[in-house]
Enzyme design. Structure first.
Site, mmCIF file in Angstrom:
data_model
loop_
_atom_site.group_PDB
_atom_site.id
_atom_site.type_symbol
_atom_site.label_atom_id
_atom_site.label_comp_id
_atom_site.label_asym_id
_atom_site.label_seq_id
_atom_site.Cartn_x
_atom_site.Cartn_y
_atom_site.Cartn_z
ATOM 1 N N HIS A 1 51.970 51.129 40.630
ATOM 2 C CA HIS A 1 51.916 52.639 40.032
ATOM 3 C C HIS A 1 53.158 53.357 40.647
ATOM 4 C CE1 HIS A 1 48.220 51.466 38.176
ATOM 5 N NE2 HIS A 1 47.606 51.186 39.334
ATOM 6 N N ASP B 1 51.485 50.404 30.373
ATOM 7 C CA ASP B 1 50.667 48.845 30.907
ATOM 8 C C ASP B 1 51.437 48.009 31.857
ATOM 9 O OD1 ASP B 1 48.203 47.789 31.216
ATOM 10 O OD2 ASP B 1 48.331 46.864 29.363
ATOM 11 N N LEU C 1 61.700 69.532 25.507
ATOM 12 C CA LEU C 1 60.794 68.292 25.497
ATOM 13 C C LEU C 1 59.229 68.746 25.813
ATOM 14 C CD1 LEU C 1 59.978 65.082 25.095
ATOM 15 C CD2 LEU C 1 60.863 64.909 27.389
HETATM 16 C C1 FPP Z 1 48.233 50.747 33.365
HETATM 17 O O1 FPP Z 1 48.600 49.686 34.166
HETATM 18 C C2 FPP Z 1 48.568 51.945 34.219
HETATM 19 C C3 FPP Z 1 47.699 53.025 34.578
HETATM 20 C C4 FPP Z 1 46.464 52.745 34.553
HETATM 21 C C5 FPP Z 1 48.444 54.015 35.500
HETATM 22 C C6 FPP Z 1 49.504 54.571 34.789
HETATM 23 C C7 FPP Z 1 50.051 55.623 35.990
HETATM 24 C C8 FPP Z 1 51.225 55.755 36.072
HETATM 25 C C9 FPP Z 1 52.530 55.037 35.741
HETATM 26 C C10 FPP Z 1 51.490 56.607 37.487
HETATM 27 C C11 FPP Z 1 51.161 57.933 37.421
HETATM 28 C C12 FPP Z 1 51.506 58.601 36.068
HETATM 29 C C13 FPP Z 1 52.269 59.989 36.441
HETATM 30 C C14 FPP Z 1 52.334 60.482 34.942
HETATM 31 C C15 FPP Z 1 52.660 60.655 37.487
HETATM 32 P P1 FPP Z 1 47.437 48.628 34.893
HETATM 33 O O2 FPP Z 1 47.299 49.415 36.410
HETATM 34 O O3 FPP Z 1 46.165 48.371 34.115
HETATM 35 O O4 FPP Z 1 48.466 47.443 35.099
HETATM 36 P P2 FPP Z 1 47.788 45.999 34.757
HETATM 37 O O5 FPP Z 1 47.443 45.864 33.444
HETATM 38 O O6 FPP Z 1 48.947 44.950 34.927
HETATM 39 O O7 FPP Z 1 46.678 45.767 35.738
#
Ligand code: FPP
Length: 226
Positions: free
Chosen positions: A20, A2, A114
């Site tokens: 992201h 997050d 892993l």
């Molecule tokens: C949450 O942060 C994160 C996500 C919804 C997406 C996670 C995805 C990645 C790290 C990239 C893709 C992953 C792979 C495995 C290739 P948020 O967007 O909710 O952040 P915020 O809470 O600050 O708005």
């Protein structure tokens, strides 16, 4: 994982998608660190059922990022002997994304160092509902009796059936909630919350989380052993 969006906005004044992209770099760092120190299972919450409700541009960007990341990283996953898995309603992913995922899983299927699982279009309530439907169908068909339903049987109908329950759950970005993640499986998991945003989460942060885990006494509802 997050905090990508806040990291991009607060740190750089940039778009959530920039966050992201940097989140992917942290995925690579943490996956390699886990392989290095002998973690056997790493499960990443990459896209929840509820994330479909985000603006279309963000959803598309995340799906594209997933395709390009898998395509780029398969070679490295094989070099590090990491096997890719997915849990969730993956058939609901865009076709290209689904196909890339299947290819990535197939290309890494012999790796044993892993087990890296991406939770995609995943939520616990979705998973448990699926399991209940499958079990109910078996009861209706007469292949099992109601009295056969126990914890093991329920476990065997979850997407995580081939994985042990998590020992440690880490949530970044300071939010103190579980957000529909592995609710059945974390009954006795140790929880660790850090204020760091996911793109800032580095090897040393992982080691610190594990160090905290090592200080905990896991009693599984029993008494302290003497
Ligand atoms: C949450 O942060 C994160 C996500 C919804 C997406 C996670 C995805 C990645 C790290 C990239 C893709 C992953 C792979 C495995 C290739 P948020 O967007 O909710 O952040 P915020 O809470 O600050 O708005």
């Amino acid at each position: 994982m997050d905090g990508n969006g806040r990291w991009a906005k607060e740190r750089w004044g940039r778009s959530r998608i920039f966050g992201h992209k940097n989140g992917v770099a942290a995925v690579r760092t943490i996956t390699e660190a886990c392989a290095e120190i002998g973690v056997k299972y790493l499960t990443l919450y990459a896209f929840s059922t509820e994330n479909w409700g985000r603006p279309a541009a963000e959803v598309t960007a995340l799906m594209n990022l997933l395709v390009s990341t898998i395509r780029k990283e398969v070679k490295q996953l094989n070099e590090n002997k990491v096997r890719l898995h997915a849990i969730g309603d993956i058939e609901s992913l865009p076709k290209q994304c689904y196909n890339e995922l299947l290819e990535g899983m197939s290309a890494t299927q012999h790796n044993q160092r892993l087990q890296l699982t991406l939770a995609l279009s995943y939520s616990s309530r979705w998973e448990i509902t699926q399991a209940m439907q499958q079990i109910a169908e078996k009861v209706a068909a007469g292949s099992i009796q109601t009295s056969d339903i126990d914890e093991q049987l329920i476990n065997n109908h979850l997407a995580t059936k081939d994985m042990p329950d998590p020992e440690l759950l880490i949530r970044t970005s300071g939010e103190l909630r579980i957000s529909n993640y592995l609710l059945w499986q974390i009954a006795y998991t140790e929880l660790y919350f850090t204020k760091k945003f996911w793109p800032d989460f580095k090897e040393e942060d992982l080691y610190e989380a594990i160090y905290h885990y090592q200080q905990r006494e896991r009693r599984f509802g029993k008494l302290k052993s003497v």
